[in-house]
Design a protein around this motif. Sequence first.
Motif, PDB file in Angstrom:
ATOM      1  N   VAL A 114       0.824  -1.201   0.000  1.00  0.00           N
ATOM      2  CA  VAL A 114       0.000   0.000   0.000  1.00  0.00           C
ATOM      3  C   VAL A 114       0.862   1.256   0.000  1.00  0.00           C
ATOM      4  O   VAL A 114       0.480   2.294  -0.553  1.00  0.00           O
ATOM      5  CB  VAL A 114      -0.990  -0.012   1.191  1.00  0.00           C
ATOM      6  CG1 VAL A 114      -0.268   0.090   2.522  1.00  0.00           C
ATOM      7  CG2 VAL A 114      -2.022   1.095   1.046  1.00  0.00           C
ATOM      8  N   GLY A 115       2.067   1.179   0.585  1.00  0.00           N
ATOM      9  CA  GLY A 115       2.959   2.332   0.595  1.00  0.00           C
ATOM     10  C   GLY A 115       3.474   2.692  -0.784  1.00  0.00           C
ATOM     11  O   GLY A 115       3.849   3.845  -1.020  1.00  0.00           O
ATOM     12  N   ARG A 116       3.485   1.720  -1.709  1.00  0.00           N
ATOM     13  CA  ARG A 116       3.898   2.031  -3.075  1.00  0.00           C
ATOM     14  C   ARG A 116       2.810   2.817  -3.790  1.00  0.00           C
ATOM     15  O   ARG A 116       3.096   3.746  -4.563  1.00  0.00           O
ATOM     16  CB  ARG A 116       4.189   0.736  -3.848  1.00  0.00           C
ATOM     17  CG  ARG A 116       4.701   0.979  -5.268  1.00  0.00           C
ATOM     18  CD  ARG A 116       4.737  -0.279  -6.083  1.00  0.00           C
ATOM     19  NE  ARG A 116       3.414  -0.778  -6.410  1.00  0.00           N
ATOM     20  CZ  ARG A 116       2.653  -0.281  -7.394  1.00  0.00           C
ATOM     21  NH1 ARG A 116       3.076   0.741  -8.121  1.00  0.00           N
ATOM     22  NH2 ARG A 116       1.475  -0.802  -7.638  1.00  0.00           N
ATOM     23  N   ILE A 117       1.557   2.472  -3.512  1.00  0.00           N
ATOM     24  CA  ILE A 117       0.439   3.163  -4.150  1.00  0.00           C
ATOM     25  C   ILE A 117       0.203   4.525  -3.505  1.00  0.00           C
ATOM     26  O   ILE A 117      -0.162   5.493  -4.187  1.00  0.00           O
ATOM     27  CB  ILE A 117      -0.830   2.297  -4.072  1.00  0.00           C
ATOM     28  CG1 ILE A 117      -0.590   0.946  -4.764  1.00  0.00           C
ATOM     29  CG2 ILE A 117      -2.017   3.007  -4.719  1.00  0.00           C
ATOM     30  CD1 ILE A 117      -1.733  -0.037  -4.571  1.00  0.00           C
ATOM     31  N   LEU A 121       2.117   7.720   2.658  1.00  0.00           N
ATOM     32  CA  LEU A 121       1.832   6.924   3.842  1.00  0.00           C
ATOM     33  C   LEU A 121       3.134   6.522   4.517  1.00  0.00           C
ATOM     34  O   LEU A 121       4.045   6.009   3.889  1.00  0.00           O
ATOM     35  CB  LEU A 121       1.036   5.672   3.450  1.00  0.00           C
ATOM     36  CG  LEU A 121       0.682   4.703   4.578  1.00  0.00           C
ATOM     37  CD1 LEU A 121      -0.267   5.360   5.582  1.00  0.00           C
ATOM     38  CD2 LEU A 121       0.056   3.428   4.004  1.00  0.00           C
ATOM     39  N   ARG A 122       3.227   6.744   5.805  1.00  0.00           N
ATOM     40  CA  ARG A 122       4.408   6.388   6.580  1.00  0.00           C
ATOM     41  C   ARG A 122       4.020   5.357   7.634  1.00  0.00           C
ATOM     42  O   ARG A 122       2.855   5.046   7.825  1.00  0.00           O
ATOM     43  CB  ARG A 122       5.000   7.634   7.264  1.00  0.00           C
ATOM     44  CG  ARG A 122       5.463   8.699   6.285  1.00  0.00           C
ATOM     45  CD  ARG A 122       6.727   8.232   5.541  1.00  0.00           C
ATOM     46  NE  ARG A 122       7.238   9.269   4.663  1.00  0.00           N
ATOM     47  CZ  ARG A 122       6.953   9.367   3.380  1.00  0.00           C
ATOM     48  NH1 ARG A 122       6.104   8.509   2.830  1.00  0.00           N
ATOM     49  NH2 ARG A 122       7.478  10.325   2.628  1.00  0.00           N
ATOM     50  N   GLY A 123       5.012   4.835   8.337  1.00  0.00           N
ATOM     51  CA  GLY A 123       4.753   3.888   9.400  1.00  0.00           C
ATOM     52  C   GLY A 123       4.780   2.458   8.909  1.00  0.00           C
ATOM     53  O   GLY A 123       4.859   2.189   7.697  1.00  0.00           O
ATOM     54  N   PRO A 124       4.706   1.504   9.827  1.00  0.00           N
ATOM     55  CA  PRO A 124       4.851   0.086   9.454  1.00  0.00           C
ATOM     56  C   PRO A 124       3.761  -0.434   8.531  1.00  0.00           C
ATOM     57  O   PRO A 124       3.993  -1.382   7.781  1.00  0.00           O
ATOM     58  CB  PRO A 124       4.834  -0.633  10.805  1.00  0.00           C
ATOM     59  CG  PRO A 124       4.156   0.312  11.753  1.00  0.00           C
ATOM     60  CD  PRO A 124       4.533   1.678  11.280  1.00  0.00           C
ATOM     61  N   THR A 137      -5.737  -8.528   7.681  1.00  0.00           N
ATOM     62  CA  THR A 137      -4.538  -9.199   8.186  1.00  0.00           C
ATOM     63  C   THR A 137      -3.311  -8.301   8.091  1.00  0.00           C
ATOM     64  O   THR A 137      -2.179  -8.786   8.148  1.00  0.00           O
ATOM     65  CB  THR A 137      -4.284 -10.510   7.410  1.00  0.00           C
ATOM     66  OG1 THR A 137      -4.082 -10.217   6.015  1.00  0.00           O
ATOM     67  CG2 THR A 137      -5.450 -11.481   7.562  1.00  0.00           C
ATOM     68  N   SER A 138      -3.523  -6.994   7.956  1.00  0.00           N
ATOM     69  CA  SER A 138      -2.404  -6.057   7.838  1.00  0.00           C
ATOM     70  C   SER A 138      -1.713  -5.814   9.173  1.00  0.00           C
ATOM     71  O   SER A 138      -0.588  -5.315   9.211  1.00  0.00           O
ATOM     72  CB  SER A 138      -2.892  -4.708   7.295  1.00  0.00           C
ATOM     73  OG  SER A 138      -3.722  -4.059   8.257  1.00  0.00           O
ATOM     74  N   GLY A 139      -2.388  -6.129  10.284  1.00  0.00           N
ATOM     75  CA  GLY A 139      -1.853  -5.841  11.609  1.00  0.00           C
ATOM     76  C   GLY A 139      -2.342  -4.528  12.184  1.00  0.00           C
ATOM     77  O   GLY A 139      -2.103  -4.241  13.359  1.00  0.00           O
ATOM     78  N   ALA A 159      -2.485  10.070  10.341  1.00  0.00           N
ATOM     79  CA  ALA A 159      -2.982   9.446  11.564  1.00  0.00           C
ATOM     80  C   ALA A 159      -2.806   7.933  11.530  1.00  0.00           C
ATOM     81  O   ALA A 159      -2.403   7.316  12.526  1.00  0.00           O
ATOM     82  CB  ALA A 159      -4.453   9.808  11.766  1.00  0.00           C
ATOM     83  N   ILE A 160      -3.097   7.326  10.390  1.00  0.00           N
ATOM     84  CA  ILE A 160      -2.956   5.874  10.272  1.00  0.00           C
ATOM     85  C   ILE A 160      -1.486   5.465  10.370  1.00  0.00           C
ATOM     86  O   ILE A 160      -1.143   4.421  10.933  1.00  0.00           O
ATOM     87  CB  ILE A 160      -3.590   5.375   8.959  1.00  0.00           C
ATOM     88  CG1 ILE A 160      -5.104   5.598   9.002  1.00  0.00           C
ATOM     89  CG2 ILE A 160      -3.284   3.902   8.714  1.00  0.00           C
ATOM     90  CD1 ILE A 160      -5.807   5.346   7.685  1.00  0.00           C
ATOM     91  N   GLY A 161      -0.587   6.292   9.845  1.00  0.00           N
ATOM     92  CA  GLY A 161       0.832   5.983   9.887  1.00  0.00           C
ATOM     93  C   GLY A 161       1.404   5.918  11.285  1.00  0.00           C
ATOM     94  O   GLY A 161       2.462   5.311  11.499  1.00  0.00           O
TER      95      GLY A 161
END
Length: 244
Positions: A114-117, A121-124, A137-139, A159-161
């Motif tokens: 998802v970070g490529r798209i 977006l930052r974070g794990p 199942t992304s965690g 916020a999600i990051g």
Amino acid sequence: MRRFLAGTTLIALLTAACAAGPARPARTSGAPACDPALDTAFTAWAAAGFSGSIAIRKDGAFECRAAYGMADAAARRPNTPETVFSIGSVTKAVTAAAILRLADEGRLSLDDRVGRILPRLRGPVAEATVGQLLLHTSGLNGTHGDDYERLSPDAAMAAIGTLKLAFPPGTGYVYSNSGYTLLALVVERLSDRGYRDYLGSAVLRLPGGRVAGGFWDGRPAAGRPHPAPYARGRRRMRRPVVRR
């Protein structure tokens, strides 16, 4: 989306949040009356707090349509078969259908990170795949905001990051609203029409040009009368995706 249960009886039950005050069932003019046993059961449910509508369709024709309970208890306005209701998290299924349609069109792969798209977006969670977001199942655990809080795409991603993962992507399961917010942003980025327009034109479109849903505060609009939503017996204003 593919059509299932062709040639069989399809029962569509569209419910609103429980609202106080039963009402006599309303039926669509010209539609056959529902089976008496079914009508009795839904009337009893309405007395216990059910508020919504029922449609039974077989071989392309309605066998019955009826509505029960109150659309607005304070105004004593009953539901009708034409009332549209909030579908809440069923919106996730519609979003998933949009993602799978984009995959069919070759605009993404379910194995894409998802970070490529979404490069901002930052974070794990940026390492999670689109497929993992679809399957919860992304965690991702926790929430990035209230259900009806308005956030810009950048604010939502920021916020999600910051959310910590409950487990490495693909190694467990936890239900996540935030994951589906990311999927909506993926649709927004990869479709040539934006999330709402793409859903209205490609996912919710029915034969003949009608649409199967809309938005309380945008296009495609809900269009028909809708109930006053309630949360645990208290009236609360909402602006969800609706079905009609």
